[in-house]
Design a protein around this motif. Structure first.
Motif: not given
Length: 152
Positions: A12-26
């Protein structure tokens, strides 16, 4: 972060790091609601677990993760073992390079959903993937292509 009963804290910690670097789509959601990640988190989870479990630990090199505007690369030390090919792993074939580690993974050390199923699952959730078995460089690379984000 997405909620999965098979997930654990470390992954989960690694995934959170990835998710912070991705674009979010509304995607039609309200402006005050969190957007959904451009790439499903399960894709990263499956490819990371594969990189950790199937890398060649006799090679003194780290797993490398590069995030670019148009792609994300996960590079593991070691090419595919024995007669395993990219085509075979896309079909679900597997060859356990690290059986002791794999036995611990199956007991809950990392998210595990069955032998030979991770790459297939990643492709089911995100087809814009490329797998490269570099026998000369002794590397295996998973490339996750990102969709172009149009701003305006």
């Amino acid at each position: 972060m997405y909620d999965d009963p098979h997930s654990n804290k470390e992954c989960g910690i690694i995934l959170v790091s990835f998710m912070r670097n991705l674009h979010k789509i509304q995607a039609g959601r309200g402006v005050n609601t969190p957007g959904i990640p451009e790439i499903p988190p399960v894709v990263f989870e499956e490819l990371l677990v594969n990189a950790l479990v199937h890398r060649d630990y006799l090679i003194s090199a780290p797993i490398r993760i590069f995030i670019f505007d148009n792609r994300i690369e996960i590079i593991s030390p070691g090419n595919l073992p024995n007669n395993l090919t990219v085509e075979k792993i896309r079909k679900g074939n597997s060859n356990i390079r690290n059986p002791v580690l794999a036995s611990f993974i199956a007991k809950g050390l990392l998210p595990y959903r069955g032998l030979g199923s991770g790459i297939k699952r990643a492709f089911e959730h995100w087809s814009a993937l490329d797998l490269i078995d570099d026998r000369d460089g002794c590397l295996f690379t998973a490339i996750i292509y990102r969709k172009e984000i149009i701003t305006g």
